[in-house]
Motif scaffolding. Structure first.
Motif, PDB file in Angstrom:
ATOM      1  N   ASN A  69      -9.559 -22.113 -36.325  1.00  0.00           N
ATOM      2  CA  ASN A  69      -8.729 -22.205 -35.132  1.00  0.00           C
ATOM      3  C   ASN A  69      -7.249 -22.165 -35.485  1.00  0.00           C
ATOM      4  N   LEU A  70      -6.463 -21.547 -34.620  1.00  0.00           N
ATOM      5  CA  LEU A  70      -5.014 -21.492 -34.771  1.00  0.00           C
ATOM      6  C   LEU A  70      -4.383 -22.320 -33.666  1.00  0.00           C
ATOM      7  N   TYR A  71      -3.542 -23.281 -34.053  1.00  0.00           N
ATOM      8  CA  TYR A  71      -2.875 -24.162 -33.101  1.00  0.00           C
ATOM      9  C   TYR A  71      -1.382 -23.853 -33.097  1.00  0.00           C
ATOM     10  N   SER A  72      -0.806 -23.751 -31.903  1.00  0.00           N
ATOM     11  CA  SER A  72       0.632 -23.530 -31.761  1.00  0.00           C
ATOM     12  C   SER A  72       1.217 -24.667 -30.947  1.00  0.00           C
ATOM     13  N   ARG A  73       2.267 -25.282 -31.480  1.00  0.00           N
ATOM     14  CA  ARG A  73       2.891 -26.404 -30.800  1.00  0.00           C
ATOM     15  C   ARG A  73       4.398 -26.384 -31.028  1.00  0.00           C
ATOM     16  N   LEU A  74       5.133 -26.964 -30.090  1.00  0.00           N
ATOM     17  CA  LEU A  74       6.548 -27.236 -30.276  1.00  0.00           C
ATOM     18  C   LEU A  74       6.662 -28.703 -30.667  1.00  0.00           C
ATOM     19  N   VAL A  75       7.160 -28.967 -31.863  1.00  0.00           N
ATOM     20  CA  VAL A  75       7.297 -30.342 -32.334  1.00  0.00           C
ATOM     21  C   VAL A  75       8.773 -30.654 -32.530  1.00  0.00           C
ATOM     22  N   HIS A  76       9.076 -31.937 -32.667  1.00  0.00           N
ATOM     23  CA  HIS A  76      10.456 -32.365 -32.885  1.00  0.00           C
ATOM     24  C   HIS A  76      10.531 -33.108 -34.218  1.00  0.00           C
ATOM     25  N   LEU A  77      11.398 -32.646 -35.080  1.00  0.00           N
ATOM     26  CA  LEU A  77      11.638 -33.294 -36.360  1.00  0.00           C
ATOM     27  C   LEU A  77      13.047 -33.854 -36.365  1.00  0.00           C
ATOM     28  N   GLU A  78      13.144 -35.166 -36.279  1.00  0.00           N
ATOM     29  CA  GLU A  78      14.431 -35.850 -36.262  1.00  0.00           C
ATOM     30  C   GLU A  78      15.370 -35.239 -35.225  1.00  0.00           C
ATOM     31  N   GLY A  79      14.796 -34.989 -34.038  1.00  0.00           N
ATOM     32  CA  GLY A  79      15.604 -34.513 -32.922  1.00  0.00           C
ATOM     33  C   GLY A  79      15.712 -33.015 -32.812  1.00  0.00           C
ATOM     34  N   ALA A  80      15.276 -32.267 -33.814  1.00  0.00           N
ATOM     35  CA  ALA A  80      15.391 -30.812 -33.792  1.00  0.00           C
ATOM     36  C   ALA A  80      14.058 -30.199 -33.353  1.00  0.00           C
ATOM     37  N   PRO A  81      14.042 -29.373 -32.287  1.00  0.00           N
ATOM     38  CA  PRO A  81      12.797 -28.723 -31.862  1.00  0.00           C
ATOM     39  C   PRO A  81      12.393 -27.641 -32.852  1.00  0.00           C
ATOM     40  N   LEU A  82      11.093 -27.530 -33.086  1.00  0.00           N
ATOM     41  CA  LEU A  82      10.602 -26.569 -34.059  1.00  0.00           C
ATOM     42  C   LEU A  82       9.237 -26.057 -33.605  1.00  0.00           C
ATOM     43  N   SER A  83       9.074 -24.740 -33.594  1.00  0.00           N
ATOM     44  CA  SER A  83       7.800 -24.133 -33.236  1.00  0.00           C
ATOM     45  C   SER A  83       6.924 -24.056 -34.474  1.00  0.00           C
ATOM     46  N   VAL A  84       5.714 -24.620 -34.392  1.00  0.00           N
ATOM     47  CA  VAL A  84       4.820 -24.704 -35.542  1.00  0.00           C
ATOM     48  C   VAL A  84       3.476 -24.071 -35.193  1.00  0.00           C
ATOM     49  N   GLN A  85       2.973 -23.245 -36.108  1.00  0.00           N
ATOM     50  CA  GLN A  85       1.615 -22.708 -36.007  1.00  0.00           C
ATOM     51  C   GLN A  85       0.815 -23.252 -37.181  1.00  0.00           C
ATOM     52  N   ILE A  86      -0.364 -23.819 -36.876  1.00  0.00           N
ATOM     53  CA  ILE A  86      -1.221 -24.402 -37.909  1.00  0.00           C
ATOM     54  C   ILE A  86      -2.561 -23.676 -37.908  1.00  0.00           C
ATOM     55  N   GLN A  87      -2.889 -23.058 -39.031  1.00  0.00           N
ATOM     56  CA  GLN A  87      -4.167 -22.357 -39.174  1.00  0.00           C
ATOM     57  C   GLN A  87      -5.163 -23.279 -39.868  1.00  0.00           C
ATOM     58  N   ASP A  88      -6.165 -23.714 -39.102  1.00  0.00           N
ATOM     59  CA  ASP A  88      -7.249 -24.537 -39.651  1.00  0.00           C
ATOM     60  C   ASP A  88      -8.306 -23.572 -40.177  1.00  0.00           C
ATOM     61  N   THR A  89      -8.342 -23.363 -41.485  1.00  0.00           N
ATOM     62  CA  THR A  89      -9.139 -22.280 -42.055  1.00  0.00           C
ATOM     63  C   THR A  89     -10.599 -22.676 -42.253  1.00  0.00           C
ATOM     64  N   PRO A  90     -11.492 -21.672 -42.303  1.00  0.00           N
ATOM     65  CA  PRO A  90     -12.892 -21.956 -42.652  1.00  0.00           C
ATOM     66  C   PRO A  90     -12.996 -22.559 -44.047  1.00  0.00           C
ATOM     67  N   CYS A  91     -14.119 -23.173 -44.315  1.00  0.00           N
ATOM     68  CA  CYS A  91     -14.285 -23.903 -45.578  1.00  0.00           C
ATOM     69  C   CYS A  91     -14.428 -22.950 -46.761  1.00  0.00           C
ATOM     70  N   VAL A  92     -13.830 -23.340 -47.863  1.00  0.00           N
ATOM     71  CA  VAL A  92     -13.967 -22.632 -49.127  1.00  0.00           C
ATOM     72  C   VAL A  92     -15.175 -23.202 -49.863  1.00  0.00           C
ATOM     73  N   GLN A  93     -15.953 -22.332 -50.496  1.00  0.00           N
ATOM     74  CA  GLN A  93     -17.128 -22.772 -51.240  1.00  0.00           C
ATOM     75  C   GLN A  93     -16.879 -22.628 -52.736  1.00  0.00           C
ATOM     76  N   MET A  94     -17.340 -23.615 -53.492  1.00  0.00           N
ATOM     77  CA  MET A  94     -17.220 -23.583 -54.946  1.00  0.00           C
ATOM     78  C   MET A  94     -18.514 -23.057 -55.559  1.00  0.00           C
ATOM     79  N   SER A  95     -18.359 -22.214 -56.583  1.00  0.00           N
ATOM     80  CA  SER A  95     -19.506 -21.717 -57.343  1.00  0.00           C
ATOM     81  C   SER A  95     -19.207 -21.897 -58.832  1.00  0.00           C
ATOM     82  N   GLY A  96     -20.114 -21.428 -59.668  1.00  0.00           N
ATOM     83  CA  GLY A  96     -19.928 -21.631 -61.098  1.00  0.00           C
ATOM     84  C   GLY A  96     -18.703 -20.951 -61.662  1.00  0.00           C
TER      85      GLY A  96
END
Length: 247
Positions: A69-96
């Motif tokens: 899923n991709l999430y888009s939000r406007l967040v505030h960091l110490e008073g400054a507005p900032l547009s943030v996109q967060i990509q929640d990626t599928p799981c990585v699998q470990m092999s030998g």
């Protein structure tokens, strides 16, 4: 007992406002840009729970298998507005022979400005995947030191710990990343801190790149210095021509 918590790096951020010149630049030059964060890790480490906790302050324990899923939000960091996109990626699998990186994860690594690498303190295999993921990030961004944070999640499950805190701190230090051990279920502040750190680091890096491009574009080539030997030769020629008697 409470989980061990670290938020540190080889070059820690200066305490206090992140603003100074970079916040001022971010409010202007970066106002129409998004900060793109990719959250990476193996199955069951709590990636989705961390993202939702940051965006809503709520903790939800059970999720459907993550399809990216991709999430888009406007967040505030110490008073400054900032547009943030967060990509929640599928799981990585470990092999030998290392981590198997799905195509969507590989695309997310190419797309992102900064990265949140998550493992569980109860799963040593998820910890081993962090170095493989970091190698893929550096291969995808060979000319850019993209900000990276390593998070050891599920810090409330100390009775089931399989990864000592000092191993996570050592690995993050080797990778040049910040490190945070936390419990997504117990505290919102720690989750918020790590996302805020990545946003600030990405803003600073983008601002530095923009300033560098502007400086390079505003440089006026210096004229070539005159050849003094050539000037002397021409001056002597002029004098000798004036000294010749008229016919």
């Amino acid at each position: 007992s409470s989980p061990v918590t670290h938020l540190c790096s080889s070059t820690p951020a200066t305490p206090g406002t992140w603003g100074n010149k970079y916040a001022e630049i971010s409010r202007g030059l970066l106002s129409d840009r998004d900060i793109k964060i990719a959250v990476l890790g193996t199955s069951g480490v709590g990636k989705t729970a961390m993202v939702v906790r940051f965006l809503t302050k709520r903790f939800i324990g059970d999720y459907e298998p993550n399809t990216g899923n991709l999430y888009s939000r406007l967040v505030h960091l110490e008073g400054a507005p900032l547009s943030v996109q967060i990509q929640d990626t599928p799981c990585v699998q470990m092999s030998g022979d290392g981590a198997r990186i799905p195509d969507m994860v590989a695309r997310s690594i190419q797309w992102a400005d900064c990265f949140l690498l998550v493992y569980s303190i109860t799963d040593y295999c998820s910890y081993e995947a962090i170095q493989c993921l970091h190698q893929h990030i550096r291969q995808a961004h060979p000319e850019c030191k993209a900000p990276v944070a390593v998070v050891a999640n599920k810090g409330d499950l100390l009775h089931a710990r399989r990864v000592p805190a000092h191993e996570g701190l050592r690995l993050a230090s080797e990778l040049g990343a910040v490190f945070l051990e936390l419990s997504t279920s117990e505290t919102y502040e720690d989750v918020s801190d790590v996302f805020a750190h990545l946003c600030k680091a990405a803003c600073k890096q983008q601002a530095q790149c923009i300033l560098g491009e502007k400086r390079r574009g505003s440089v006026i080539p210096r004229p070539k210095s005159p050849n003094m030997q050539d000037l002397k030769r021409r001056f002597k020629q002029a004098l000798s021509s004036k000294a010749k008697p008229a016919l």
